[in-house]
Design an enzyme around this catalytic site. Structure first.
Site, PDB file in Angstrom:
ATOM      1  N   CYS A  39       0.844  -1.193   0.000  1.00  0.00           N
ATOM      2  CA  CYS A  39       0.000   0.000   0.000  1.00  0.00           C
ATOM      3  C   CYS A  39       0.885   1.251   0.000  1.00  0.00           C
ATOM      4  O   CYS A  39       2.001   1.239   0.514  1.00  0.00           O
ATOM      5  CB  CYS A  39      -0.902   0.009   1.226  1.00  0.00           C
ATOM      6  SG  CYS A  39      -2.100   1.364   1.255  1.00  0.00           S
ATOM      7  N   ASP A  41       0.429   3.669   1.794  1.00  0.00           N
ATOM      8  CA  ASP A  41       0.401   4.153   3.181  1.00  0.00           C
ATOM      9  C   ASP A  41       1.823   4.420   3.692  1.00  0.00           C
ATOM     10  O   ASP A  41       2.701   3.559   3.597  1.00  0.00           O
ATOM     11  CB  ASP A  41      -0.289   3.094   4.049  1.00  0.00           C
ATOM     12  CG  ASP A  41      -0.626   3.621   5.429  1.00  0.00           C
ATOM     13  OD1 ASP A  41      -1.820   3.714   5.745  1.00  0.00           O
ATOM     14  OD2 ASP A  41       0.314   3.934   6.186  1.00  0.00           O
ATOM     15  N   ARG A  43       3.058   4.450   6.477  1.00  0.00           N
ATOM     16  CA  ARG A  43       3.514   3.670   7.629  1.00  0.00           C
ATOM     17  C   ARG A  43       3.994   2.283   7.257  1.00  0.00           C
ATOM     18  O   ARG A  43       4.487   1.542   8.103  1.00  0.00           O
ATOM     19  CB  ARG A  43       2.370   3.561   8.652  1.00  0.00           C
ATOM     20  CG  ARG A  43       1.873   4.908   9.147  1.00  0.00           C
ATOM     21  CD  ARG A  43       0.528   4.773   9.839  1.00  0.00           C
ATOM     22  NE  ARG A  43      -0.523   4.373   8.892  1.00  0.00           N
ATOM     23  CZ  ARG A  43      -1.805   4.170   9.233  1.00  0.00           C
ATOM     24  NH1 ARG A  43      -2.185   4.337  10.482  1.00  0.00           N
ATOM     25  NH2 ARG A  43      -2.689   3.814   8.321  1.00  0.00           N
ATOM     26  N   HIS A 101      -2.283  -4.224   5.110  1.00  0.00           N
ATOM     27  CA  HIS A 101      -1.878  -3.772   6.441  1.00  0.00           C
ATOM     28  C   HIS A 101      -3.069  -3.332   7.274  1.00  0.00           C
ATOM     29  O   HIS A 101      -4.130  -2.997   6.731  1.00  0.00           O
ATOM     30  CB  HIS A 101      -0.870  -2.622   6.324  1.00  0.00           C
ATOM     31  CG  HIS A 101      -1.454  -1.364   5.775  1.00  0.00           C
ATOM     32  ND1 HIS A 101      -1.871  -0.321   6.566  1.00  0.00           N
ATOM     33  CD2 HIS A 101      -1.739  -1.000   4.502  1.00  0.00           C
ATOM     34  CE1 HIS A 101      -2.369   0.641   5.795  1.00  0.00           C
ATOM     35  NE2 HIS A 101      -2.302   0.257   4.539  1.00  0.00           N
ATOM     36  N   CYS A 104      -5.851   0.193   7.128  1.00  0.00           N
ATOM     37  CA  CYS A 104      -5.698   0.676   5.749  1.00  0.00           C
ATOM     38  C   CYS A 104      -6.858   1.624   5.408  1.00  0.00           C
ATOM     39  O   CYS A 104      -8.026   1.262   5.522  1.00  0.00           O
ATOM     40  CB  CYS A 104      -5.686  -0.502   4.783  1.00  0.00           C
ATOM     41  SG  CYS A 104      -5.427  -0.014   3.062  1.00  0.00           S
TER      42      CYS A 104
END
Ligand code: ZN
Length: 198
Positions: A39, A41, A43, A101, A104
């Site tokens: 992703c 993302d 993090r 994850h 999400c």
């Protein structure tokens, strides 16, 4: 932006010299062993989670770690498909990881049935996740199911299908848990966690 500039300066002064030999080799060599699809993302950092050095992972990151299925749309301008094809046909990666994850945003939006009228591009993109589950699904279930769905989409790409038929590549489904740092393996057939070690 100041943070980035300071980071670049630190990299050049302290990090790069310590790995100078590696970077000299990488100047003329690009032979990653794994295609990592994760992703976007902020993090979820593939090299950090897997402790891989530069040059070891070929990375594609999309919102919701989505992989549109083959065939492509009418314009054929699909960056994800191009990355997959290149990783298999040119770089010869031996493993492909699709990594979802916890927490999400893309999956949460789907699970909550969020109104995406103001985000038309996001709404269009998330259609690639639609088979993963109904909007009322619990987000954790949706995250795991989505990994299984994206692995199935991945297998529709001709370069992946060829490599699978030749036994040249192995597909893996993961879910990374942000608060604990653990990685759960997902059974591609069921979308459920598997006890099997990596
Ligand atoms: Zn995400």
């Amino acid at each position: 932006m100041q943070d980035l500039a300071e980071g670049v300066a630190y990299f050049q002064q302290d990090v790069f010299p310590a790995k100078a030999e590696l970077f000299a080799r990488l100047a003329t060599t690009h032979r990653p062993h794994t295609l990592f699809i994760g992703c976007s993302d902020a993090r979820v950092v593939p090299e950090l989670i897997t402790q891989q050095e530069p040059g070891e992972l070929f990375v594609i990151r999309t919102a919701g770690n989505l992989v549109p299925a083959h065939p492509l749309g009418v314009d054929g301008a699909d960056g994800v498909a191009a990355g997959i094809e290149y990783a298999l046909a040119v770089l010869g990666v031996r493993d492909i990881v699709v990594c979802g994850h916890s927490a999400c945003g893309a999956m949460t939006a789907l699970a909550a049935g969020q109104d995406l009228a103001d985000l038309p591009a996001v709404a269009r993109w998330l259609r690639h996740a639609a088979p993963a589950g109904a909007p009322q699904d619990e987000v954790g279930v949706l995250i795991r199911n989505n990994v299984a769905v994206q692995l199935a989409h991945l297998a529709t790409h001709p370069a992946v299908a060829r490599a699978l038929a030749a036994g040249a590549v192995t597909l893996h489904g993961w879910v990374y848990d942000i608060p604990t740092g653990t990685v759960e393996r997902i059974d591609p057939a069921t979308g459920r966690p598997t006890a099997r070690a990596a």
